[in-house]
Structures are given as structure tokens and as C-alpha cells.
Design a protein around this motif. Structure first.
Motif, PDB file in Angstrom:
ATOM      1  N   THR A 149       0.829  -1.206   0.000  1.00 29.42           N
ATOM      2  CA  THR A 149       0.000   0.000   0.000  1.00 29.42           C
ATOM      3  C   THR A 149       0.862   1.254   0.000  1.00 29.42           C
ATOM      4  O   THR A 149       0.569   2.220  -0.708  1.00 29.42           O
ATOM      5  N   MET A 150       1.941   1.237   0.755  1.00 28.70           N
ATOM      6  CA  MET A 150       2.822   2.396   0.794  1.00 28.70           C
ATOM      7  C   MET A 150       3.510   2.610  -0.556  1.00 28.70           C
ATOM      8  O   MET A 150       3.651   3.742  -1.016  1.00 28.70           O
ATOM      9  N   ILE A 151       3.915   1.544  -1.211  1.00 34.01           N
ATOM     10  CA  ILE A 151       4.551   1.663  -2.524  1.00 34.01           C
ATOM     11  C   ILE A 151       3.566   2.247  -3.540  1.00 34.01           C
ATOM     12  O   ILE A 151       3.916   3.137  -4.326  1.00 34.01           O
ATOM     13  N   VAL A 152       2.326   1.777  -3.515  1.00 32.93           N
ATOM     14  CA  VAL A 152       1.320   2.302  -4.446  1.00 32.93           C
ATOM     15  C   VAL A 152       1.032   3.779  -4.133  1.00 32.93           C
ATOM     16  O   VAL A 152       0.888   4.600  -5.046  1.00 32.93           O
ATOM     17  N   CYS A 153       0.987   4.127  -2.849  1.00 35.21           N
ATOM     18  CA  CYS A 153       0.766   5.530  -2.486  1.00 35.21           C
ATOM     19  C   CYS A 153       1.917   6.416  -2.951  1.00 35.21           C
ATOM     20  O   CYS A 153       1.687   7.520  -3.457  1.00 35.21           O
ATOM     21  N   VAL A 154       3.140   5.950  -2.800  1.00 34.22           N
ATOM     22  CA  VAL A 154       4.283   6.738  -3.267  1.00 34.22           C
ATOM     23  C   VAL A 154       4.229   6.896  -4.780  1.00 34.22           C
ATOM     24  O   VAL A 154       4.541   7.964  -5.317  1.00 34.22           O
ATOM     25  N   PHE A 155       3.815   5.857  -5.483  1.00 36.13           N
ATOM     26  CA  PHE A 155       3.652   5.969  -6.935  1.00 36.13           C
ATOM     27  C   PHE A 155       2.672   7.085  -7.278  1.00 36.13           C
ATOM     28  O   PHE A 155       2.953   7.937  -8.121  1.00 36.13           O
ATOM     29  N   PHE A 156       1.504   7.098  -6.624  1.00 33.33           N
ATOM     30  CA  PHE A 156       0.509   8.125  -6.928  1.00 33.33           C
ATOM     31  C   PHE A 156       0.889   9.484  -6.369  1.00 33.33           C
ATOM     32  O   PHE A 156       0.382  10.506  -6.837  1.00 33.33           O
ATOM     33  N   LEU A 157       1.781   9.521  -5.402  1.00 36.15           N
ATOM     34  CA  LEU A 157       2.296  10.801  -4.927  1.00 36.15           C
ATOM     35  C   LEU A 157       3.052  11.502  -6.049  1.00 36.15           C
ATOM     36  O   LEU A 157       2.941  12.709  -6.231  1.00 36.15           O
ATOM     37  N   PHE A 158       3.810  10.744  -6.831  1.00 41.40           N
ATOM     38  CA  PHE A 158       4.532  11.316  -7.955  1.00 41.40           C
ATOM     39  C   PHE A 158       3.669  11.396  -9.213  1.00 41.40           C
ATOM     40  O   PHE A 158       3.739  12.361  -9.960  1.00 41.40           O
ATOM     41  N   TYR A 159       2.860  10.387  -9.457  1.00 38.53           N
ATOM     42  CA  TYR A 159       2.053  10.308 -10.679  1.00 38.53           C
ATOM     43  C   TYR A 159       0.910  11.305 -10.659  1.00 38.53           C
ATOM     44  O   TYR A 159       0.555  11.877 -11.677  1.00 38.53           O
ATOM     45  N   GLY A 160       0.292  11.494  -9.522  1.00 40.92           N
ATOM     46  CA  GLY A 160      -0.878  12.365  -9.433  1.00 40.92           C
ATOM     47  C   GLY A 160      -2.148  11.582  -9.679  1.00 40.92           C
ATOM     48  O   GLY A 160      -2.166  10.352  -9.661  1.00 40.92           O
ATOM     49  N   SER A 161      -3.208  12.313  -9.929  1.00 45.14           N
ATOM     50  CA  SER A 161      -4.505  11.654 -10.083  1.00 45.14           C
ATOM     51  C   SER A 161      -4.789  11.194 -11.501  1.00 45.14           C
ATOM     52  O   SER A 161      -5.659  10.370 -11.720  1.00 45.14           O
ATOM     53  N   GLY A 162      -4.062  11.716 -12.469  1.00 46.78           N
ATOM     54  CA  GLY A 162      -4.243  11.258 -13.845  1.00 46.78           C
ATOM     55  C   GLY A 162      -5.316  12.031 -14.581  1.00 46.78           C
ATOM     56  O   GLY A 162      -5.919  12.976 -14.076  1.00 46.78           O
ATOM     57  N   LYS A 163      -5.551  11.612 -15.807  1.00 48.17           N
ATOM     58  CA  LYS A 163      -6.461  12.328 -16.692  1.00 48.17           C
ATOM     59  C   LYS A 163      -7.929  12.044 -16.390  1.00 48.17           C
ATOM     60  O   LYS A 163      -8.787  12.889 -16.610  1.00 48.17           O
ATOM     61  N   HIS A 164      -8.237  10.882 -15.886  1.00 45.95           N
ATOM     62  CA  HIS A 164      -9.618  10.496 -15.593  1.00 45.95           C
ATOM     63  C   HIS A 164      -9.894  10.704 -14.111  1.00 45.95           C
ATOM     64  O   HIS A 164     -10.056   9.740 -13.358  1.00 45.95           O
ATOM     65  N   SER A 165      -9.927  11.967 -13.695  1.00 44.21           N
ATOM     66  CA  SER A 165     -10.090  12.279 -12.276  1.00 44.21           C
ATOM     67  C   SER A 165     -10.851  13.587 -12.111  1.00 44.21           C
ATOM     68  O   SER A 165     -11.034  14.347 -13.073  1.00 44.21           O
ATOM     69  N   ALA A 166     -11.276  13.839 -10.899  1.00 43.24           N
ATOM     70  CA  ALA A 166     -11.971  15.093 -10.599  1.00 43.24           C
ATOM     71  C   ALA A 166     -11.019  16.277 -10.741  1.00 43.24           C
ATOM     72  O   ALA A 166     -11.437  17.352 -11.193  1.00 43.24           O
ATOM     73  N   ASP A 167      -9.767  16.119 -10.373  1.00 41.25           N
ATOM     74  CA  ASP A 167      -8.795  17.201 -10.531  1.00 41.25           C
ATOM     75  C   ASP A 167      -8.688  17.634 -11.988  1.00 41.25           C
ATOM     76  O   ASP A 167      -8.706  18.831 -12.292  1.00 41.25           O
ATOM     77  N   TYR A 168      -8.566  16.684 -12.885  1.00 43.09           N
ATOM     78  CA  TYR A 168      -8.450  16.995 -14.312  1.00 43.09           C
ATOM     79  C   TYR A 168      -9.737  17.641 -14.818  1.00 43.09           C
ATOM     80  O   TYR A 168      -9.699  18.603 -15.582  1.00 43.09           O
TER      81      TYR A 168
END
Length: 140
Positions: A115-134
Motif C-alpha cells: 500500500t505504501m509503494i502504491v501511495c508513493v507511486f501516486f504521490l509522484f504520478y498524481g490523479s491522472g487524466k480520468h479524475s476530478a482534478d483533471y
């Protein structure tokens, strides 16, 4: 700030549905872990028994549950993903330490590390194109 913008641009160019599904699964997993903390299972009480005597023991339990629930929802929909993950990292580091010291099962250690590895990945990757942020960014 420029680094975050460049990371977002890179992530939006290299986004795909499996990565978005992984983000949604991470958010759902964290949400359900928060709900399990609220249910007050005996295993959670046993893990937090060394902290229960300290003044902030109840604060830690409240923080873990609320951060997992709210952060899980935010990560799943892709809203302020990096901020939500920053709130998860202290919890996950604590989970790895507690499990490594033998207060939890080895499977809990593996789950916390993954879980921590996946969280660190998304910490750098961000939410992506299919997200509320985008979506909100494109509405401006």
C-alpha cells in the motif's frame, strides 16, 4: 510548483485506464480500512495497545480512521490526490513499523508495504487524466 506542473503534464500524457483503476482500488481499500477501524475490531485494539496509555492515543485512532475514510474517497475520485496521500503516509509508515516489530501478522506487513509503494507511486504520478482534478482544471 513547476515540478508539480511538469509531473501533471507527464501523467496526463501517459495516463491509462488500468492506472486509474489502481487509484480507485487504492482509494476503496483505504476507505474500507478506515471503516474497519471504526468498527473497533479486537485486532486493531491490540495493535494500538502500546499507544493507548499515551495522551494522544485516542487522537491517533481518530486520525487513522478519518484519514483513511476521507483520503480513500478523495483518492478514489481523484480529488486532491497528492494531499490525501500525504495524509496517508504517516499512517502507512507507522503500520510498517508496528508490523515489523511483531505487533501484527506478517501478512499485515506485506499489505502495508504494498500500500505504501502504491501511495508513493501516486504521490509522484498524481490523479491522472480520468479524475476530478483533471475535470475541474478543464472547467477553468
Amino acid at each position: 510548483m513547476e515540478t508539480v506542473k511538469s509531473l501533471n503534464k507527464w501523467a496526463n500524457r501517459h495516463t491509462s485506464y488500468p492506472v486509474d483503476l489502481l487509484r480507485i482500488a487504492l482509494g476503496a481499500f483505504l476507505f474500507f480500512k478506515g471503516v474497519s477501524f471504526i468498527n473497533g475490531s479486537q485486532e486493531v485494539a491490540d495493535v494500538f495497545s502500546p499507544v493507548a496509555n499515551f495522551t494522544g492515543g485516542m487522537f491517533v485512532l481518530t486520525y487513522v480512521a478519518s484519514a483513511h475514510i476521507m483520503g480513500g474517497i478523495m483518492i478514489a475520485v481523484g480529488l486532491l490526490t497528492r494531499w490525501a496521500i500525504w495524509a496517508q503516509l504517516p499512517i502507512l509508515i507507522g503500520a510498517v513499523v508496528v508490523a515489523a516489530l511483531g505487533y501484527a501478522s506478517p501478512s499485515s506487513l506485506l499489505l502495508a508495504i504494498v500500500t505504501m509503494i502504491v501511495c508513493v507511486f501516486f504521490l509522484f504520478y498524481g490523479s491522472g487524466k480520468h479524475s476530478a482534478d483533471y475535470y475541474f482544471k478543464m472547467q477553468q
